[in-house]
Scaffold this motif. Structure first.
Motif, PDB file in Angstrom:
ATOM      1  N   ASN A   1      76.307   4.617  59.179  1.00  0.00           N
ATOM      2  CA  ASN A   1      76.296   3.175  59.037  1.00  0.00           C
ATOM      3  C   ASN A   1      74.872   2.666  59.093  1.00  0.00           C
ATOM      4  O   ASN A   1      74.002   3.290  59.705  1.00  0.00           O
ATOM      5  CB  ASN A   1      77.131   2.531  60.152  1.00  0.00           C
TER       6      ASN A   1
ATOM      7  N   GLU B   1      82.294  -2.032  59.947  1.00  0.00           N
ATOM      8  CA  GLU B   1      81.348  -0.949  60.238  1.00  0.00           C
ATOM      9  C   GLU B   1      79.917  -1.397  59.962  1.00  0.00           C
ATOM     10  O   GLU B   1      79.002  -1.094  60.737  1.00  0.00           O
ATOM     11  CB  GLU B   1      81.692   0.276  59.395  1.00  0.00           C
TER      12      GLU B   1
ATOM     13  N   ASN C   1      89.615  -2.188  64.892  1.00  0.00           N
ATOM     14  CA  ASN C   1      89.444  -1.200  63.831  1.00  0.00           C
ATOM     15  C   ASN C   1      90.571  -0.184  63.807  1.00  0.00           C
ATOM     16  O   ASN C   1      90.958   0.294  62.736  1.00  0.00           O
ATOM     17  CB  ASN C   1      88.095  -0.490  63.988  1.00  0.00           C
TER      18      ASN C   1
END
Length: 533
Positions: A221, A432, A450
């Protein structure tokens, strides 16, 4: 621009101090590319050739890599130079660099000095070990134009990591003086001569991939910070996504395996999500072309991925129970033929000049696109605003849309369920992207949110795979009138249909669980009071 320190230009007794800046573009070279590139005037200068041997170091747990650093010791002639590099979070082609001369190829902790890795090494307290060795023959030419002086280096060599080794060839365009736009212009001209593909994979990263299973790790990420602007965050997210696409494509060229094509497609979906989320901030004359080209590439890889899923989730589980084993074997042959053709199509795409042009133009657009020089005051204001409020509003808007549409999951047709799944996937990628600016205070909420989102996306994904499987089962034998094969296809479709009610029930339950999850981001101004928080 900060003075560059590189190779023979380093001071004879360099001490590590403030960083130099390294600005370069790197391209992966195919077997016949150089023969085409030498037609450019930039290759007319007499080349200088030298041998370089580099050893890359890290802890066994890859702590330097995780922190965004690489550390190598390079031998060139009789000279040894230890170099620390730090990748930029928001730039494709800029890196911080610290150099110092050492006595041998062994890591020398005494010359680390004031580099950022000093504190990291003190903190982890672990010894650095050699992870890979790279040996190359480097051919260097210097191209001077009215706008810039550019060093063109072609490296041909081998990486050794443990018992594994890999040969490679790459070209670097490094700015020595002038402006980066001259480097961009030269890159475009060379890309017209040969389908050279922009590479964001460093030699150290090649070693990591060769010596471990990093491609199987979750996608990295972007390193966003709460202090970033919208424009800075967009650059960081785009860089992470494009790196994943290019890395997946490079791996696919070497090993056309399902995991490689899947990784490339994930990168494409993440980048398309990034484009949509930041659209208001970056839309310009190039935006539509990039969107269309990303859609084209996704489509070129899609058939191969769909067939992989069909084989693993539908055909192989059903094959032992087929009523006519001989017809099943014939069907398997046709299925494998279809996969080979789909993979050939994907390989043509990632090896094409169109792909090479696309990834180069995206990188240049992020770095120097017209959106960065917009005269629209509203767009400029949005670009310079802090990422936190922007992210909160974007996440709230997407979550609200999914909660509204998800209430009708049972009544949605295949196309609308697919759209809902796409929206859920877009929200998941966005959570994310945007998690770091919100800090660690909402870790539990973020995990719960999530987890619920992932469960719903997975359930909708199974329904979508089932819908595709019905079409694929018949498509594999398209044009074949064999009743036995048609019967096999019918058995496969029947198996898929029998599982759909249960899958739909799981999707409904997953939506209900998700609808109860509270947001982990701050409430944006003017937020819908019905959105849990």
């Amino acid at each position: 621009m900060t003075d560059l320190v590189h190779g023979d230009e380093s001071p004879a007794a360099a001490a590590v101090g403030g960083p130099a800046s390294e600005a370069e573009l790197k391209f992966e070279l195919g077997p016949n590319d150089l023969r085409k590139l030498v037609r450019h005037a930039a290759f007319a200068a007499a080349p200088q050739t030298r041998k370089l041997t580099s050893v890359y170091y890290d802890t066994p747990a890859f702590d330097l890599r995780k922190a965004g650093f690489s550390l190598r010791v390079r031998k060139e002639g009789r000279r040894f130079v230890q170099t620390v590099k730090q990748a930029s979070a928001t730039e494709f082609f800029g890196r911080g660099e610290w150099e110092a001369e050492v006595a041998t190829l062994a890591f020398d902790p005494g010359v680390i000095g004031d580099t950022p890795v000093t504190g990291l090494l003190n903190e982890i307290g672990g010894a650095l070990v050699p992870l890979s060795q790279v040996t190359v023959i480097r051919t260097v030419r210097v191209w001077t134009s009215p706008e810039a002086t550019i060093e063109i280096s072609v490296d041909r060599g081998q990486i050794q990591a443990g018992a594994n080794h890999q040969r490679f060839a790459e070209m670097e365009l490094e700015l020595k003086a002038g402006g980066m736009r001259a480097v961009y212009a030269l890159a475009r001209e060379l890309c017209e001569l040969a389908p050279i593909c922009l590479s964001l994979t460093s030699k150290s990263e090649r070693g990591y991939h060769l010596g471990s299973s990093l491609l199987d790790e979750p996608s990295a990420n972007p390193a966003l910070a709460a202090t970033m602007t919208v424009a800075g965050a967009m650059s960081a997210v785009s860089k992470a996504c494009l790196s994943q696409i290019i890395g997946g494509a490079e791996a696919f060229r070497r090993d056309p395996a399902p995991r490689c094509i899947h990784e490339t497609r994930i990168g494409l979906r993440r980048l398309r999500t990034c484009m949509k989320v930041f659209r208001d901030a970056v839309a310009d004359d190039s935006y539509g072309w990039i969107e269309n080209e990303l859609k084209w590439l996704t489509g070129e890889l899609g058939e191969a991925r769909d067939l992989d899923v069909f084989v693993e989730e539908t055909f192989l589980p059903a094959a032992p129970a087929l009523s006519d084993p001989k017809a099943g074997a014939r069907y398997a042959g046709k299925l494998e033929k279809a996969r080979v053709a789909a993979y050939a199509r994907a390989q043509l795409a990632v090896n094409s000049r169109r792909f090479a042009t696309l990834v180069l133009e995206i990188a240049l657009w992020v770095e120097d696109g017209a959106w960065r020089r917009t005269g629209d005051t509203t767009q400029r204001s949005l670009q310079s605003s802090p990422i936190g409020p922007f992210a909160s509003e974007a996440l709230s808007r997407m979550a609200k849309h999914i909660r509204k549409r998800g209430e009708q999951i049972r009544d949605l047709d295949v196309e609308h369920r697919h759209r809902l799944r796409t929206r859920a996937k877009r929200l998941r990628y966005s959570t994310e992207f945007f998690a770091p600016p919100f800090g660690d205070g909402g870790v539990k909420r973020r995990r719960e949110f999530n987890d619920g989102l992932k469960a719903m996306q997975t359930a909708l994904g199974r329904l979508n795979d089932m819908a595709l499987a019905r079409d694929t089962a018949l498509g594999v034998i398209s044009g074949d009138s064999s009743k036995a094969l048609i019967f096999v296809a019918g058995e496969l479709v029947g198996r898929v249909r029998s599982r759909e009610p249960q899958a739909l029930g799981k999707a409904v339950k997953a939506y209900r669980d998700f609808a109860q999850a509270k947001r982990f981001w701050p409430k944006p101004r003017g937020a819908d009071p019905e959105l849990p928080g």
